[in-house]
Write a protein that holds these residues in place. Structure first.
Motif, PDB file in Angstrom:
ATOM      1  N   THR A  51       0.833  -1.203   0.000  1.00 42.95           N
ATOM      2  CA  THR A  51       0.000   0.000   0.000  1.00 42.95           C
ATOM      3  C   THR A  51       0.871   1.257   0.000  1.00 42.95           C
ATOM      4  N   GLN A  96      -7.628  -0.259  -0.846  1.00 42.10           N
ATOM      5  CA  GLN A  96      -7.860  -1.447  -0.029  1.00 42.10           C
ATOM      6  C   GLN A  96      -9.078  -1.230   0.864  1.00 42.10           C
ATOM      7  N   ASP A 172      -5.456  -1.735  -5.103  1.00 45.74           N
ATOM      8  CA  ASP A 172      -4.876  -2.307  -3.883  1.00 45.74           C
ATOM      9  C   ASP A 172      -5.825  -3.378  -3.350  1.00 45.74           C
TER      10      ASP A 172
HETATM   11 MG    MG Z   1      -2.111  -2.794   1.997  1.00 40.19          MG
END
Ligand code: MG
Ligand code: ATP
Lengths: 246, 230
Positions: A51, A96, A172
């Motif tokens: 990330t 994410q 992500d």
């Molecule tokens: Mg991550």
């Protein structure tokens, strides 16, 4: 084979988070070249820095050291307008944690980037509906995020990432909250965008299923690139991984 | 790629590549935000209403007292002096006594802090949304504008309600203390000026309260805003 164009170049990027006296080295010097139109997967265990790397590539955070080039332009040199343009048009993000706005409807979330880009209301609405249809949420466009399941929220986020026809999509863990079938559909969608429109897809995952659609796989470990593999080299190492897991 | 004239050669500032957010959209968005966070907006507004009502009450009390002194005769002057006003019969002016002035000043200060605090909260609790906006390509100025419009709406409505309430209360108070004379002798023009003064002060406080946190939020790196704890 035609010469590959580099769209993203990461040069010696380090990122250190200071937490009081403690220093967390999320990235310890990453070098990476990403080609236009390829489907790249970034593999790595939790906390390996995926990330963080995405945030650097997407111009959402600044590296402590090193440089990120997009279309051979050092993004740390961009002014506020250019950076906004980069985030708005050049790159589509799928986070994410979705990061969709809870007070807006699914449709409003998807059209927001188009509004920033100066698109007219009707045109944006039309395109937003199309995109929601594409991710299978056409009938739910008036719903607020809280009225949608996690997977559906993820799909709103995917639709939003496509809003301004970005050249790069940073995804992500796009399938992290999807079941097998919708997960595969989402990957298929990204794959199609990549193949048909030449969109560069960069996706982070720890899902081995996502690997066989990738042109290349970058293995990240502890803030460093461990190895980069092309798809044809992949089957071999995947075999060994399979054995290790067993 | 368009012709390359920008510093980095990344893109041009031409029409097609402008990032923006139309005013009408900004306004809609601000109104929608206020509605969605109705209770929160009411709390923000109520501190403003209280402060402005208090200010308007004080100002109009003075207007009433002035009216009484100028047209009501000496008997009112002595009553007012007893109540703590500084009465100048020769000039026909009335001011609050030093002690009252001090109390008024302190109260206003407390209210100001309350308003700034409420506005600060209303920005900080939305750091995440600001972060999302920035990730999607919003300029700092767009974010700042959204908060300023919101503060302006709260400011106008809250200050107007507060001023009206303060004036009404001052009139009732005047009626109770001095009888109908209070309402007959007061200059309506002065009251109107007081209304404007109180409203403008409230409006300004609302904007000032939101300015600092909004500038701070608009300038944040997107990821920092996304992960900000509040
Ligand atoms: Mg991550
Ligand atoms: N804002 C931050 N402040 C402090 N440390 C951070 C911050 N963001 C990330 N880290 C640390 O950096 C490291 C890498 O985090 P990152 O989120 O990039 O991992 P990841 O590979 O995306 O993991 P996951 O697969 O769980 O999402 C972790 O050790 C994390 O604790």
């Amino acid at each position: 084979m035609e010469e590959k164009q580099i769209i993203v170049r990461v040069e010696g990027v380090k990122k250190t988070f200071k937490m009081g006296k403690q220093h967390v080295h999320a990235l310890r010097g990453v070098n990476l070249e990403i080609y236009t139109g390829e489907y790249l997967s970034i593999m790595g265990s939790s906390g390996s820095g995926k990330t963080t790397l995405f945030n650097m590539i997407g111009g959402l955070d600044k590296p402590t050291e090193g440089k990120v080039f997009i279309d051979e332009v050092d993004i740390s040199q961009l002014d506020a307008y250019e950076l906004a343009w980069l985030r708005n048009r050049k790159i589509g993000y799928i986070f994410q944690t979705f990061n969709i706005i809870p007070t807006l409807t699914a449709l409003e979330n998807v059209t927001l980037p188009m509004t920033f880009a100066g698109m007219h209301h009707e045109a944006a609405t039309e395109k937003g509906l199309e995109l929601l249809d594409l991710v299978g949420l056409g009938t739910r466009h008036q719903h607020k995020p809280l009225e949608l399941s996690g997977g559906q929220q993820q799909r709103v986020a995917i639709a939003r990432a496509l809003a301004n026809d970005p050249a790069i999509i940073l995804a992500d863990e796009p399938t992290g909250n999807l079941d097998q079938r919708t997960g595969e559909e989402a990957i298929e969608l990204l794959r199609t965008l990549c193949r048909e429109r030449g969109v560069t897809i960069i996706t982070a995952t720890h899902d081995y299923k996502m690997l066989n659609v990738s042109d290349r796989v970058v293995w990240v470990k502890d803030g460093r690139v461990e190895k980069v593999e092309k798809r044809d080299e992949l089957s071999i190492s995947l075999g060994t991984i399979g054995e290790k897991e067993r | 790629m368009p012709e390359q004239t920008s510093r980095t050669g990344f893109f041009t500032h031409d029409e097609r590549h402008r990032i923006g957010f139309p005013w009408s959209k900004s306004f809609d968005f601000a109104v929608q935000n206020l509605r969605n966070r109705f209770t929160r907006s009411l709390i923000t507004m109520s501190s403003l209403i209280l402060a402005v009502a208090f200010l308007a009450f004080i100002l109009v009390n003075l207007n009433i007292a002035t009216g009484l002194v100028q047209f009501g005769g000496t008997e009112f002057a002595s009553i007012l002096s007893e109540m703590g006003f500084d009465v100048d019969t020769a000039l026909g002016t009335v001011t609050t006594g030093p002690k009252e002035r001090w109390i008024v000043l302190l109260s206003l200060l407390v209210c100001t802090v309350g308003i700034i605090n409420a506005q600060l909260m209303s920005v900080t609790e939305r750091f995440r949304i600001i972060g999302i906006f920035k990730c999607l390509g919003a300029l700092d100025s767009i974010i700042l504008r959204l908060f300023l419009i919101e503060a302006a709406i709260i400011g106008v409505i809250g200050a107007a309600i507060g001023a009206a309430a303060g004036i009404a209360f001052a009139f009732i108070n005047g009626l109770f203390n001095f009888g109908v004379a209070a309402l007959i002798l007061v200059s309506l023009f002065d009251v109107f000026i007081s209304f404007l003064l109180a409203t403008a002060t409230g409006f300004a406080l609302s904007i000032i309260g939101v300015l600092y946190p909004a500038i701070l939020a608009a300038r944040m790196e997107p990821v920092k805003a996304l992960n900000a704890q509040h």
